[in-house]
Design a protein around this motif. Structure first.
Motif, short mmCIF file in Angstrom:
data_model
loop_
_atom_site.label_atom_id
_atom_site.label_comp_id
_atom_site.label_asym_id
_atom_site.label_seq_id
_atom_site.Cartn_x
_atom_site.Cartn_y
_atom_site.Cartn_z
N LYS A 42 -54.25 33.85 21.92
CA LYS A 42 -54.89 33.40 20.68
C LYS A 42 -54.07 33.81 19.47
N GLU A 43 -54.37 33.19 18.35
CA GLU A 43 -53.70 33.56 17.11
C GLU A 43 -54.29 34.85 16.56
N ARG A 44 -53.47 35.50 15.74
CA ARG A 44 -53.95 36.72 15.12
C ARG A 44 -55.08 36.38 14.14
N GLU A 45 -56.12 37.23 14.11
CA GLU A 45 -57.28 36.97 13.26
C GLU A 45 -57.58 38.18 12.39
N PHE A 46 -58.13 37.90 11.23
CA PHE A 46 -58.55 38.94 10.30
C PHE A 46 -59.80 39.63 10.81
N LEU A 47 -59.86 40.96 10.62
CA LEU A 47 -61.05 41.72 10.98
C LEU A 47 -61.70 42.36 9.76
N ALA A 48 -60.91 43.10 8.98
CA ALA A 48 -61.48 43.85 7.87
C ALA A 48 -60.40 44.18 6.85
N SER A 49 -60.84 44.35 5.62
CA SER A 49 -59.94 44.73 4.54
C SER A 49 -60.65 45.68 3.60
N VAL A 50 -59.89 46.60 3.02
CA VAL A 50 -60.47 47.56 2.09
C VAL A 50 -59.62 47.63 0.83
N SER A 51 -60.30 47.76 -0.30
CA SER A 51 -59.62 47.81 -1.59
C SER A 51 -58.82 49.09 -1.76
N ARG A 52 -58.01 49.13 -2.80
CA ARG A 52 -57.11 50.26 -3.01
C ARG A 52 -57.84 51.59 -3.10
N GLY A 53 -58.95 51.59 -3.79
CA GLY A 53 -59.70 52.82 -3.96
C GLY A 53 -60.70 53.09 -2.86
N GLY A 54 -60.91 52.10 -1.99
CA GLY A 54 -61.84 52.25 -0.90
C GLY A 54 -63.27 51.88 -1.22
N GLY A 55 -63.52 51.44 -2.45
CA GLY A 55 -64.88 51.15 -2.85
C GLY A 55 -65.41 49.80 -2.43
N SER A 56 -64.53 48.90 -2.05
CA SER A 56 -64.94 47.56 -1.63
C SER A 56 -64.27 47.20 -0.31
N ALA A 57 -65.01 46.46 0.51
CA ALA A 57 -64.47 46.05 1.81
C ALA A 57 -65.08 44.74 2.22
N GLY A 58 -64.33 44.02 3.07
CA GLY A 58 -64.83 42.76 3.60
C GLY A 58 -64.55 42.68 5.09
N TYR A 59 -65.36 41.90 5.79
CA TYR A 59 -65.27 41.82 7.24
C TYR A 59 -65.37 40.38 7.73
N ALA A 60 -64.76 40.15 8.86
CA ALA A 60 -64.97 38.89 9.55
C ALA A 60 -66.38 38.89 10.13
N ASP A 61 -66.96 37.71 10.24
CA ASP A 61 -68.32 37.62 10.77
C ASP A 61 -68.41 38.19 12.19
N SER A 62 -67.33 38.06 12.95
CA SER A 62 -67.36 38.49 14.35
C SER A 62 -67.50 39.99 14.51
N VAL A 63 -67.19 40.76 13.46
CA VAL A 63 -67.25 42.22 13.57
C VAL A 63 -68.19 42.86 12.56
N TYR A 79 -59.79 42.93 -2.34
CA TYR A 79 -59.37 43.01 -0.94
C TYR A 79 -59.21 41.57 -0.46
N THR A 80 -58.54 41.39 0.66
CA THR A 80 -58.27 40.03 1.10
C THR A 80 -58.21 39.93 2.61
N GLY A 81 -58.64 38.79 3.11
CA GLY A 81 -58.55 38.49 4.53
C GLY A 81 -57.43 37.52 4.84
N ARG A 82 -56.66 37.17 3.82
CA ARG A 82 -55.57 36.21 4.02
C ARG A 82 -54.35 36.91 4.60
N GLU A 83 -53.99 36.53 5.79
CA GLU A 83 -52.87 37.17 6.48
C GLU A 83 -51.58 37.05 5.67
N THR A 84 -51.40 35.94 5.00
CA THR A 84 -50.16 35.70 4.26
C THR A 84 -50.01 36.60 3.03
N GLU A 85 -51.09 37.26 2.63
CA GLU A 85 -51.03 38.15 1.48
C GLU A 85 -50.43 39.50 1.83
#
Length: 129
Positions: A43-64, A109-115
């Motif tokens: 399978k292709e690589r998929e985004f799971l989670a990302s955290v901001s520089r200070g750690g105060g914000s985060a985002g997740y893929a629905d699967s996790v 934060y970002t889930g875009r792999e290209t970033e």
């Protein structure tokens, strides 16, 4: 140049937990948005989670969402991925990545792999049923 080294992977039974770590080189860790990605066999690589520089914000893929938690310790130049309620479909190579984002909002934060600018070598997680 930023070097990222993941650790903590292994074999775990379904329903179990693991915590991955990713240590970054350099003295500018605070300027990186950090992310975790996964690539399952065939399978292709998929985004799971990302955290901001200070750690105060985060985002997740629905699967996790609700099972995985990303966090960071800027004093230790390390980002973590706590994984609970693991499923066989969570099996794969887990990669951490760094997005040089010193000019971004501190909550960004970002889930875009290209970033992402730098990638680790990956650590294998295998979940048995």
């Amino acid at each position: 140049q930023v070097q990222l080294v993941e650790s903590g992977g292994g074999l775990v039974q379904a329903g179990g937990s693991l915590t991955l770590s990713c240590a970054a080189s350099g003295r500018t860790f605070i300027s990186y948005v950090m992310g975790w990605f996964r690539q399952a066999p065939g399978k292709e690589r998929e985004f799971l989670a990302s955290v901001s520089r200070g750690g105060g914000s985060a985002g997740y893929a629905d699967s996790v969402k609700g099972r995985f938690t990303i966090s960071r310790d800027n004093a230790k130049n390390t980002v973590y991925l706590q994984m609970t309620s693991l499923k066989p479909e969570d099996t794969g190579a887990y990669y951490c990545a760094a997005d040089i984002a010193w000019d971004r909002n501190t909550n960004y934060y970002t889930g875009r792999e290209t970033e992402y600018d730098y990638w680790g070598q990956g650590t294998q997680v295998t979940v048995s049923s």
